[in-house]
Write a protein that holds these residues in place. Structure first.
Motif, PDB file in Angstrom:
ATOM      1  N   ASN A   1       0.817  -1.221   0.000  1.00  0.00           N
ATOM      2  CA  ASN A   1       0.000   0.000   0.000  1.00  0.00           C
ATOM      3  C   ASN A   1       0.846   1.265   0.000  1.00  0.00           C
ATOM      4  OD1 ASN A   1      -2.578  -1.145  -0.134  1.00  0.00           O
ATOM      5  ND2 ASN A   1      -2.575  -1.541   2.065  1.00  0.00           N
ATOM      6  N   LYS A   2       2.022   1.212   0.620  1.00  0.00           N
ATOM      7  CA  LYS A   2       2.877   2.384   0.700  1.00  0.00           C
ATOM      8  C   LYS A   2       3.716   2.565  -0.564  1.00  0.00           C
ATOM      9  CE  LYS A   2       6.362   4.631   3.554  1.00  0.00           C
ATOM     10  NZ  LYS A   2       7.198   4.545   4.732  1.00  0.00           N
ATOM     11  N   ARG A   3       4.312   1.485  -1.068  1.00  0.00           N
ATOM     12  CA  ARG A   3       5.260   1.601  -2.179  1.00  0.00           C
ATOM     13  C   ARG A   3       4.688   1.230  -3.543  1.00  0.00           C
ATOM     14  NH1 ARG A   3      10.874  -0.688   0.363  1.00  0.00           N
ATOM     15  NH2 ARG A   3      10.983   0.778   2.087  1.00  0.00           N
ATOM     16  N   LEU A   4       3.627   0.440  -3.579  1.00  0.00           N
ATOM     17  CA  LEU A   4       3.082  -0.037  -4.856  1.00  0.00           C
ATOM     18  C   LEU A   4       1.561   0.165  -4.954  1.00  0.00           C
ATOM     19  CD1 LEU A   4       5.047  -3.418  -4.836  1.00  0.00           C
ATOM     20  CD2 LEU A   4       5.674  -1.351  -6.083  1.00  0.00           C
ATOM     21  N   PRO A   5       1.059   1.316  -4.531  1.00  0.00           N
ATOM     22  CA  PRO A   5      -0.396   1.482  -4.521  1.00  0.00           C
ATOM     23  C   PRO A   5      -1.024   1.429  -5.916  1.00  0.00           C
ATOM     24  CG  PRO A   5       0.664   3.590  -4.135  1.00  0.00           C
ATOM     25  CD  PRO A   5       1.740   2.542  -4.091  1.00  0.00           C
ATOM     26  N   GLN A   6      -0.331   1.958  -6.922  1.00  0.00           N
ATOM     27  CA  GLN A   6      -0.906   1.952  -8.272  1.00  0.00           C
ATOM     28  C   GLN A   6      -0.935   0.547  -8.865  1.00  0.00           C
ATOM     29  OE1 GLN A   6       1.582   5.001 -10.009  1.00  0.00           O
ATOM     30  NE2 GLN A   6      -0.131   6.435 -10.018  1.00  0.00           N
ATOM     31  N   ILE A   7       0.086  -0.240  -8.583  1.00  0.00           N
ATOM     32  CA  ILE A   7       0.086  -1.621  -9.063  1.00  0.00           C
ATOM     33  C   ILE A   7      -1.094  -2.368  -8.439  1.00  0.00           C
ATOM     34  CG2 ILE A   7       1.330  -3.831  -8.919  1.00  0.00           C
ATOM     35  CD1 ILE A   7       3.920  -2.204  -9.321  1.00  0.00           C
ATOM     36  N   ARG A   8      -1.310  -2.163  -7.157  1.00  0.00           N
ATOM     37  CA  ARG A   8      -2.439  -2.827  -6.500  1.00  0.00           C
ATOM     38  C   ARG A   8      -3.754  -2.368  -7.116  1.00  0.00           C
ATOM     39  NH1 ARG A   8      -5.182  -2.219  -0.697  1.00  0.00           N
ATOM     40  NH2 ARG A   8      -6.289  -4.209  -0.732  1.00  0.00           N
ATOM     41  N   GLU A   9      -3.887  -1.070  -7.342  1.00  0.00           N
ATOM     42  CA  GLU A   9      -5.120  -0.525  -7.914  1.00  0.00           C
ATOM     43  C   GLU A   9      -5.393  -1.108  -9.309  1.00  0.00           C
ATOM     44  OE1 GLU A   9      -6.941   3.763  -9.390  1.00  0.00           O
ATOM     45  OE2 GLU A   9      -5.180   3.747  -8.084  1.00  0.00           O
ATOM     46  N   VAL A  10      -4.370  -1.165 -10.156  1.00  0.00           N
ATOM     47  CA  VAL A  10      -4.532  -1.710 -11.508  1.00  0.00           C
ATOM     48  C   VAL A  10      -4.929  -3.184 -11.448  1.00  0.00           C
ATOM     49  CG1 VAL A  10      -3.251  -2.343 -13.606  1.00  0.00           C
ATOM     50  CG2 VAL A  10      -3.039  -0.048 -12.671  1.00  0.00           C
ATOM     51  N   CYS A  11      -4.283  -3.939 -10.581  1.00  0.00           N
ATOM     52  CA  CYS A  11      -4.609  -5.361 -10.440  1.00  0.00           C
ATOM     53  C   CYS A  11      -6.056  -5.563 -10.000  1.00  0.00           C
ATOM     54  CB  CYS A  11      -3.675  -6.033  -9.437  1.00  0.00           C
ATOM     55  SG  CYS A  11      -2.008  -6.253 -10.047  1.00  0.00           S
ATOM     56  N   MET A  12      -6.487  -4.773  -9.045  1.00  0.00           N
ATOM     57  CA  MET A  12      -7.847  -4.909  -8.542  1.00  0.00           C
ATOM     58  C   MET A  12      -8.868  -4.479  -9.593  1.00  0.00           C
ATOM     59  SD  MET A  12      -7.061  -3.722  -4.623  1.00  0.00           S
ATOM     60  CE  MET A  12      -8.731  -3.566  -4.095  1.00  0.00           C
ATOM     61  N   LYS A  13      -8.552  -3.393 -10.299  1.00  0.00           N
ATOM     62  CA  LYS A  13      -9.502  -2.850 -11.278  1.00  0.00           C
ATOM     63  C   LYS A  13      -9.598  -3.712 -12.534  1.00  0.00           C
ATOM     64  CE  LYS A  13     -10.565   1.455 -13.714  1.00  0.00           C
ATOM     65  NZ  LYS A  13     -10.183   2.848 -13.897  1.00  0.00           N
ATOM     66  N   PHE A  14      -8.451  -4.150 -13.076  1.00  0.00           N
ATOM     67  CA  PHE A  14      -8.458  -4.825 -14.364  1.00  0.00           C
ATOM     68  C   PHE A  14      -8.369  -6.352 -14.280  1.00  0.00           C
ATOM     69  CE2 PHE A  14      -6.892  -0.543 -15.392  1.00  0.00           C
ATOM     70  CZ  PHE A  14      -7.871  -0.180 -16.308  1.00  0.00           C
ATOM     71  N   LEU A  15      -7.832  -6.880 -13.186  1.00  0.00           N
ATOM     72  CA  LEU A  15      -7.707  -8.332 -13.067  1.00  0.00           C
ATOM     73  C   LEU A  15      -8.628  -8.916 -12.004  1.00  0.00           C
ATOM     74  CD1 LEU A  15      -3.809  -8.632 -13.269  1.00  0.00           C
ATOM     75  CD2 LEU A  15      -5.476  -9.008 -15.101  1.00  0.00           C
ATOM     76  N   GLY A  16      -9.182  -8.049 -11.178  1.00  0.00           N
ATOM     77  CA  GLY A  16     -10.060  -8.530 -10.119  1.00  0.00           C
ATOM     78  C   GLY A  16      -9.320  -9.315  -9.045  1.00  0.00           C
ATOM     79  N   LEU A  17      -8.040  -8.997  -8.866  1.00  0.00           N
ATOM     80  CA  LEU A  17      -7.287  -9.678  -7.816  1.00  0.00           C
ATOM     81  C   LEU A  17      -6.518  -8.664  -6.988  1.00  0.00           C
ATOM     82  CD1 LEU A  17      -3.979  -9.911  -8.512  1.00  0.00           C
ATOM     83  CD2 LEU A  17      -4.837 -11.460 -10.217  1.00  0.00           C
ATOM     84  N   ASP A  18      -6.267  -9.033  -5.755  1.00  0.00           N
ATOM     85  CA  ASP A  18      -5.544  -8.172  -4.829  1.00  0.00           C
ATOM     86  C   ASP A  18      -4.145  -8.748  -4.645  1.00  0.00           C
ATOM     87  OD1 ASP A  18      -4.532  -6.667  -2.756  1.00  0.00           O
ATOM     88  OD2 ASP A  18      -6.325  -6.833  -1.506  1.00  0.00           O
ATOM     89  N   PRO A  19      -3.095  -8.025  -5.094  1.00  0.00           N
ATOM     90  CA  PRO A  19      -1.737  -8.570  -4.993  1.00  0.00           C
ATOM     91  C   PRO A  19      -1.236  -8.735  -3.551  1.00  0.00           C
ATOM     92  CG  PRO A  19      -1.671  -6.315  -5.777  1.00  0.00           C
ATOM     93  CD  PRO A  19      -3.120  -6.721  -5.727  1.00  0.00           C
ATOM     94  N   ILE A  20      -1.974  -8.225  -2.600  1.00  0.00           N
ATOM     95  CA  ILE A  20      -1.634  -8.470  -1.199  1.00  0.00           C
ATOM     96  C   ILE A  20      -1.874  -9.950  -0.882  1.00  0.00           C
ATOM     97  CG2 ILE A  20      -2.381  -8.021   1.187  1.00  0.00           C
ATOM     98  CD1 ILE A  20      -2.859  -5.100   0.311  1.00  0.00           C
TER      99      ILE A  20
END
Length: 188
Positions: A32-51
């Motif tokens: 959440n601190k260092r890769l927030p955009q990667i997480r957002e893209v994954c959730m929005k376009f892949l429907g998965l949470d990289p956490i």
């Protein structure tokens, strides 16, 4: 790509295999601190949470640059048409798009092409007249011929098939043989 080609990837129904990029060991706070955009893209376009879930990845062409052949003055094969910057193929830096390279392509070749355009316009201050029937004919070709066309082909299926052919035969690794196989596979 080597990992995928050597069979260590995961199979996708479309035929485009992938690898998993696992960030779960970083934890929620760091992602959440260092890769927030990667997480957002994954959730929005892949429907998965990289956490919680690895991210499916594969090598792709990030950007295609060039293609309109132009001489060192920016002149194309079509009289009084110039091209510069990312649309042109001057081979200043090859087929890449590093930020500083695209700026050099645009500023250097744009200046040169601009001088040619300026010289042309000084000698030819009026645009040639285009007849109304020619305009109407082109509008009909585009709007009625292409946009309102109905046929039996599914453009989405064609796109998927083309994607697989291009990836397999003209992807990261390619050869004369693989390119020829791709051409043959794409023939009707």
């Amino acid at each position: 790509m080597t990992e995928i080609l050597e069979g260590r990837g995961f199979e996708e129904p479309s035929g485009l295999d992938y690898l998993n990029l696992d960030l779960t060991h970083l934890g929620a706070e760091k992602i959440n601190k260092r890769l927030p955009q990667i997480r957002e893209v994954c959730m929005k376009f892949l429907g998965l949470d990289p956490i919680k879930t690895p991210i499916p990845i594969r090598p792709v062409a990030h950007y295609t640059m060039g293609g309109i052949e132009a001489d060192l003055n920016g002149q194309t094969a079509i009289e009084n048409i110039w091209a510069a910057g990312e649309v042109a193929c001057h081979s200043l830096h090859g087929a890449n798009r590093l930020g500083c390279n695209s700026t050099a392509e645009l500023s250097c070749m744009g200046n040169i092409a601009g001088a040619g355009i300026s010289k042309y316009l000084s000698a030819n201050p009026r645009m040639p007249d285009v007849s109304q029937p020619a305009i109407k004919e082109e509008e009909n070709r585009i709007f009625k011929g292409l946009l309102q066309n109905s046929g039996g082909e599914n453009p989405y299926a064609i796109r998927r098939e083309l994607r697989v052919i291009m990836d397999k035969h003209a992807g990261v690794f390619r050869s004369d043989k693989s390119l020829q196989e791709g051409i043959e596979r794409s023939q009707p």
